[in-house]
Design a protein around this motif. Structure first.
Motif, PDB file in Angstrom:
ATOM      1  N   GLN A  79       0.843   4.317  -2.730  1.00  0.00           N
ATOM      2  CA  GLN A  79       0.960   5.526  -2.432  1.00  0.00           C
ATOM      3  C   GLN A  79       1.920   6.385  -2.962  1.00  0.00           C
ATOM      4  O   GLN A  79       1.567   7.389  -3.684  1.00  0.00           O
ATOM      5  CB  GLN A  79       0.792   5.859  -0.937  1.00  0.00           C
ATOM      6  CG  GLN A  79       0.878   7.287  -0.321  1.00  0.00           C
ATOM      7  CD  GLN A  79       1.163   7.280   1.156  1.00  0.00           C
ATOM      8  OE1 GLN A  79       1.043   6.308   1.759  1.00  0.00           O
ATOM      9  NE2 GLN A  79       1.643   8.412   1.520  1.00  0.00           N
ATOM     10  N   TYR A  80       3.055   6.116  -2.949  1.00  0.00           N
ATOM     11  CA  TYR A  80       4.360   6.745  -3.438  1.00  0.00           C
ATOM     12  C   TYR A  80       4.327   6.997  -4.723  1.00  0.00           C
ATOM     13  O   TYR A  80       4.503   7.812  -5.439  1.00  0.00           O
ATOM     14  CB  TYR A  80       5.630   6.311  -2.771  1.00  0.00           C
ATOM     15  CG  TYR A  80       5.897   7.126  -1.345  1.00  0.00           C
ATOM     16  CD1 TYR A  80       6.102   8.508  -1.436  1.00  0.00           C
ATOM     17  CD2 TYR A  80       5.604   6.566  -0.216  1.00  0.00           C
ATOM     18  CE1 TYR A  80       6.359   8.969  -0.171  1.00  0.00           C
ATOM     19  CE2 TYR A  80       5.968   6.889   0.844  1.00  0.00           C
ATOM     20  CZ  TYR A  80       6.383   8.444   1.114  1.00  0.00           C
ATOM     21  OH  TYR A  80       6.503   9.040   2.264  1.00  0.00           O
ATOM     22  N   LYS A  85       1.810   6.694  -6.948  1.00  0.00           N
ATOM     23  CA  LYS A  85       0.902   7.664  -7.389  1.00  0.00           C
ATOM     24  C   LYS A  85       1.438   9.250  -7.137  1.00  0.00           C
ATOM     25  O   LYS A  85       0.989  10.079  -7.904  1.00  0.00           O
ATOM     26  CB  LYS A  85      -0.552   7.503  -6.775  1.00  0.00           C
ATOM     27  CG  LYS A  85      -1.027   6.269  -7.293  1.00  0.00           C
ATOM     28  CD  LYS A  85      -2.488   5.995  -6.610  1.00  0.00           C
ATOM     29  CE  LYS A  85      -2.957   4.583  -6.992  1.00  0.00           C
ATOM     30  NZ  LYS A  85      -4.383   4.276  -6.606  1.00  0.00           N
ATOM     31  N   GLU A  86       1.836   9.451  -5.815  1.00  0.00           N
ATOM     32  CA  GLU A  86       2.453  10.753  -5.396  1.00  0.00           C
ATOM     33  C   GLU A  86       3.587  11.185  -6.543  1.00  0.00           C
ATOM     34  O   GLU A  86       3.620  12.466  -6.782  1.00  0.00           O
ATOM     35  CB  GLU A  86       3.004  10.834  -3.955  1.00  0.00           C
ATOM     36  CG  GLU A  86       1.824  10.797  -3.108  1.00  0.00           C
ATOM     37  CD  GLU A  86       2.519  10.773  -1.371  1.00  0.00           C
ATOM     38  OE1 GLU A  86       3.668  11.039  -1.428  1.00  0.00           O
ATOM     39  OE2 GLU A  86       1.571  10.545  -0.582  1.00  0.00           O
ATOM     40  N   LYS A 123       0.681  -1.103  -0.123  1.00  0.00           N
ATOM     41  CA  LYS A 123      -0.103   0.119   0.000  1.00  0.00           C
ATOM     42  C   LYS A 123       0.997   1.233  -0.018  1.00  0.00           C
ATOM     43  O   LYS A 123       0.725   2.326  -0.637  1.00  0.00           O
ATOM     44  CB  LYS A 123      -0.996   0.068   1.249  1.00  0.00           C
ATOM     45  CG  LYS A 123      -2.033  -0.876   1.048  1.00  0.00           C
ATOM     46  CD  LYS A 123      -3.230  -0.808   2.292  1.00  0.00           C
ATOM     47  CE  LYS A 123      -4.165  -1.645   2.105  1.00  0.00           C
ATOM     48  NZ  LYS A 123      -5.119  -1.983   3.069  1.00  0.00           N
ATOM     49  N   ARG A 124       1.788   1.083   0.896  1.00  0.00           N
ATOM     50  CA  ARG A 124       2.730   2.299   0.816  1.00  0.00           C
ATOM     51  C   ARG A 124       3.497   2.622  -0.533  1.00  0.00           C
ATOM     52  O   ARG A 124       3.760   3.687  -0.974  1.00  0.00           O
ATOM     53  CB  ARG A 124       3.809   2.181   1.971  1.00  0.00           C
ATOM     54  CG  ARG A 124       4.663   3.212   2.301  1.00  0.00           C
ATOM     55  CD  ARG A 124       3.731   4.266   3.112  1.00  0.00           C
ATOM     56  NE  ARG A 124       4.728   5.204   3.842  1.00  0.00           N
ATOM     57  CZ  ARG A 124       4.339   6.336   4.433  1.00  0.00           C
ATOM     58  NH1 ARG A 124       3.202   6.386   4.367  1.00  0.00           N
ATOM     59  NH2 ARG A 124       5.023   6.945   4.868  1.00  0.00           N
TER      60      ARG A 124
END
Length: 83
Positions: free
Chosen positions: A24-25, A27-28, A20-21
């Motif tokens: 998240q990154y 996409k960021e 998940k992390r």
């Protein structure tokens, strides 16, 4: 079916958090798809997808290479949700 041993449950949860992390990154950092990130990271899309989904164990050196290429400090990556 028997109970899942506690260690397997812990490992599955840890890989899920890590995945998940990564997502998240990704996409960021502006990579809309796992394929975009895999191309940037020079790894197979299918393998990167398994990392994000938490279904494949990622070794330390591979994780460090991914974080370096995405310009994410390890301390930042693990700063939330890994206590």
């Amino acid at each position: 079916m028997g109970k899942i041993p506690q260690r397997e449950t812990f490992n599955a949860e840890a890989l899920n958090k890590l995945g998940k992390r990564l997502r998240q990154y990704r996409k960021e950092k502006g990579y809309n798809t796992a394929e975009d990130a895999a191309n940037k990271l020079e790894i197979q899309r299918s393998q990167y997808t398994r990392y994000e989904s938490g279904t494949s164990n990622i070794n330390y050196l591979t994780l460090m290479e991914i974080l370096q290429k995405m310009e994410i400090p390890i301390s930042e990556f693990f700063s939330e949700g890994f206590d």
